[in-house]
Design a protein around this motif. Structure first.
Motif, PDB file in Angstrom:
ATOM      1  N   UNK A 239      25.501 -12.913  16.721  1.00 16.89           N
ATOM      2  CA  UNK A 239      25.507 -11.725  15.995  1.00 16.89           C
ATOM      3  C   UNK A 239      24.176 -11.117  15.535  1.00 16.89           C
TER       4      UNK A 239
ATOM      5  N   UNK B 171      32.845 -19.451   8.506  1.00 14.05           N
ATOM      6  CA  UNK B 171      31.333 -19.923   8.490  1.00 14.05           C
ATOM      7  C   UNK B 171      30.200 -18.838   8.230  1.00 14.05           C
ATOM      8  N   UNK B 172      30.294 -17.751   8.868  1.00 11.54           N
ATOM      9  CA  UNK B 172      29.543 -16.603   8.517  1.00 11.54           C
ATOM     10  C   UNK B 172      29.887 -15.501   7.631  1.00 11.54           C
TER      11      UNK B 172
ATOM     12  N   UNK C  94      29.926 -15.458   4.592  1.00  9.84           N
ATOM     13  CA  UNK C  94      29.254 -14.940   3.180  1.00  9.84           C
ATOM     14  C   UNK C  94      28.114 -14.110   3.382  1.00  9.84           C
ATOM     15  N   UNK C  95      27.365 -14.218   4.589  1.00  4.47           N
ATOM     16  CA  UNK C  95      26.195 -13.380   4.706  1.00  4.47           C
ATOM     17  C   UNK C  95      26.287 -12.358   5.659  1.00  4.47           C
ATOM     18  N   UNK C  96      27.451 -12.178   6.131  1.00  2.00           N
ATOM     19  CA  UNK C  96      27.482 -10.861   7.389  1.00  2.00           C
ATOM     20  C   UNK C  96      27.523  -9.658   6.852  1.00  2.00           C
ATOM     21  N   UNK C  97      27.244  -8.520   7.319  1.00  2.00           N
ATOM     22  CA  UNK C  97      27.405  -7.226   7.092  1.00  2.00           C
ATOM     23  C   UNK C  97      27.471  -6.501   8.453  1.00  2.00           C
TER      24      UNK C  97
ATOM     25  N   UNK D 168      28.848  -7.151  12.145  1.00  3.71           N
ATOM     26  CA  UNK D 168      29.085  -8.629  12.385  1.00  3.71           C
ATOM     27  C   UNK D 168      30.328  -8.844  11.446  1.00  3.71           C
TER      28      UNK D 168
END
Lengths: 298, 298
Positions: free
Chosen positions: A65, A256-257, A259-262, A265
């Motif tokens: 990503x 897994x990803x 929480x922080x994705x934006x 992504x």
């Protein structure tokens, strides 16, 4: 019921009417929810897949990503292989257990066993994950050490945990389909001189075939949708699956990803959700097809 | 809920009465008095309004504590805090959506983030952790980089036993991951991606890293120093320096990152936003920073 409001014809019909509407609404809630989820999944996952490109998304081998590369083939293959392996191990065990419970164990023992099996089904998946991380993964570590591989979570660990998680489903569905085979079949088979095992394998199992198949498909559905337990034992590396290497399944890819994705992504994670959704749909359609076919025959 | 609200109201009233009598006695639990409240009182105007902020999730714990206390002291001020990652925090501050952005990484110097000011307020050490039975004492940046890019795959290459290294990392777009990658030089030049070895075991939280490393005697991971539990894992020296609050403070331990408040260069902030920044870098704010196991910058 002397003082019941149901005594008067007028209130009776009113109650009938209200309850009728109430049940219609209840039915609609479920249908509407499914409808909305379907629309939502397509609407939020579709654009990302279109942006990335269907081919690149589904068959791309690299998930990075940070570099804007979103290929989920490793996730898809990992999910399929882990599920297939789990089914491959769980079906013989589950079927054997079902035969034991229905034809070999006496009624009391069978009852106790079935109760325990059903208890197994209600254990939360995070507990399976914990047990997997504490017991299964260290055993696989030893195997990895022997082959001088780096010790990590692996496809094999994930599949073993999945086996234990889907066994109850396979066992209980198989048991009820074996039990629904008319006793006369067994009696007739035995009367014709077949041994107990012959009659189990040649008469009872074929007659219970569609129910057993339904149990297997349900197990596939559970395995492919499992997230928490798998995430704790699979190592979660976004690479092509190998038996003793870390793998990331579709479900884990999302959680897994998340929480922080934006941006793209985040949208791509919705895309994974859509792929998973399609998988589950196919499995369910397959299930109803099997059940219908089985229903027609008997 | 109602009870809490009414208790808070009573507290506000009591505070109001107290401060009306004598501004210097305003503190209720903190005797180290609250600078910003006193200043505003001297100006003769109460702070009010909503401050929109957002960004890093790594700063969540300390930032929520800071916001809680600030709002407690300034009843008419609301500080919004959207948690969406440092990248969005910086981007949205630049676009003017946030008055203050939260970042757990430095501003980029490639021109894309010009026109912003980063005010550091806390230092978070990144500890490199290994299993307690692992004999390796120290690693330097080169060795760490080679381990994380997959150049070094065996502990014997860095002075340990003959065993393959299990590399444990955080998921893409985690703040800890990007800070770690930047310091040891994992970042590629052309984009934001990292040259991280693809088969690394990926964890979705600091706690998961710690658990994974504690259960795998060949594993190496990195995590926020404030969360290290020495009963579970062992920290490794970085360039021959142990990670302690002292080495972090005197700057000899290099593997660390700062938490920043991001604002627009030369912009006049609203009184409430300015007061919040003053509070964070002021005595009370810095005390809260230390209370949250981080190093204050002053």
């Amino acid at each position: 019921m002397e003082h019941s409001i149901l005594r008067s014809a007028k209130t009776k019909s009113a109650v009938e009417h209200v309850m009728h509407m109430l049940f219609v609404v209840c039915g609609l809630i479920a249908v509407v929810a499914v409808l909305f989820i379907s629309i939502y999944m397509v609407a939020s996952g579709g654009p990302a897949i279109a942006k990335i490109g269907v081919w690149e998304f589904l068959f791309g081998q690299i998930w990075n990503p940070e570099a804007g590369t979103f290929g989920i083939l490793p996730f898809i293959l990992s999910s399929i292989v882990a599920t297939a392996l789990a089914i491959f191990i769980a079906v013989p065990i589950g079927l054997g257990a079902a035969i034991f419970l229905t034809h070999i164990a006496d009624k009391k023992t069978g009852g106790v066993f079935l109760f325990i099996v059903e208890l197994l089904a209600s254990i939360p998946s995070v507990v399976y994950g914990l047990l997997g991380a504490m017991l299964v993964a260290p055993m696989i570590f030893k195997l990895q050490n022997m082959l001088s591989l780096s010790q990590s979570g692996s496809l094999l660990s994930a599949s073993i945990v999945l086996v234990i998680m889907i066994l109850p489903t396979i066992i209980s569905v198989s048991v009820s389909s074996i039990q629904s085979v008319p006793k006369a079949y067994n009696d007739a088979s035995l009367a014709l001189g077949a041994s107990k095992m012959q009659s189990i394998f040649k008469v009872i199992l074929p007659a219970a075939k569609s129910g057993i198949a339904a149990g297997i498909v349900l197990g596939v559905g559970r395995a492919i949708g499992e997230t928490m337990a798998v995430m704790m034992v699979a190592g979660n590396a976004a690479i092509m699956p190998s038996l003793l290497g870390p793998v990331r399944l579709l479900t884990v890819g999302i959680s897994l990803e998340w929480a922080y994705s934006s941006g793209l992504h985040r949208e791509a994670l919705y895309g994974i959700g859509l792929v998973l959704f399609v998988f589950i749909m196919i499995i369910n359609i397959l299930l109803s097809f099997i059940l219908k076919k089985g229903g027609k025959k008997s | 809920m109602k009870k809490i609200v009414s208790m808070m109201l009573v507290l506000v009233l009591a505070l109001g009465v107290l401060s009306a009598c004598n501004g210097n006695e305003a503190g209720d639990k903190d005797t180290s008095t609250n600078d910003s409240a006193v200043t505003t009182e001297n100006k003769g105007e109460a702070l009010s309004g909503t401050v929109k902020t957002g960004g890093s999730t790594s700063v969540e714990k300390v930032m929520n504590a800071l916001i809680y206390q600030f709002q407690d002291e300034n009843r008419d001020v609301t500080i919004n805090y959207e948690m969406n990652g440092s990248g969005d925090g910086i981007k949205n501050t630049l676009s003017g959506m946030y008055e203050i952005g939260h970042s757990s990484r430095e501003l980029k110097k490639d021109g894309s983030e010009d026109g912003l000011v980063a005010t550091p307020y806390a230092i978070d050490g990144i500890a490199v952790v290994i299993h307690k039975d692992n004999g390796v004492k120290s690693l330097n940046a080169d060795q760490l980089r080679d381990i994380y890019t997959g150049e070094i795959t065996n502990w014997k290459e860095v002075g340990g036993k003959d065993a393959p290294i299990t590399v444990v990392t955080r998921e893409a777009s985690s703040g800890t991951r990007s800070a770690f990658a930047e310091i040891i030089g994992l970042e590629k030049d052309d984009d934001d991606s990292t040259a991280l070895v693809a088969s690394a075991t990926t964890c979705d939280s600091t706690g998961a890293v710690q658990t994974t490393v504690s259960q795998n005697d060949n594993a190496i991971g990195y995590m926020s120093f404030s969360d290290v539990d020495t009963a579970k894992v062992k920290t490794v020296q970085f360039d021959g320096v142990d990670i302690t609050t002292d080495t972090l403070k005197d700057g000899s331990y290099k593997l660390k990152r700062e938490f920043y408040l991001i604002t627009k260069e030369g912009a006049t902030l609203s009184p409430a936003a300015q007061a919040f920044i003053d509070f964070v870098v002021g005595e009370d704010g810095q005390k809260l920073v230390s209370d949250n196991k981080l190093l204050p910058v002053k």
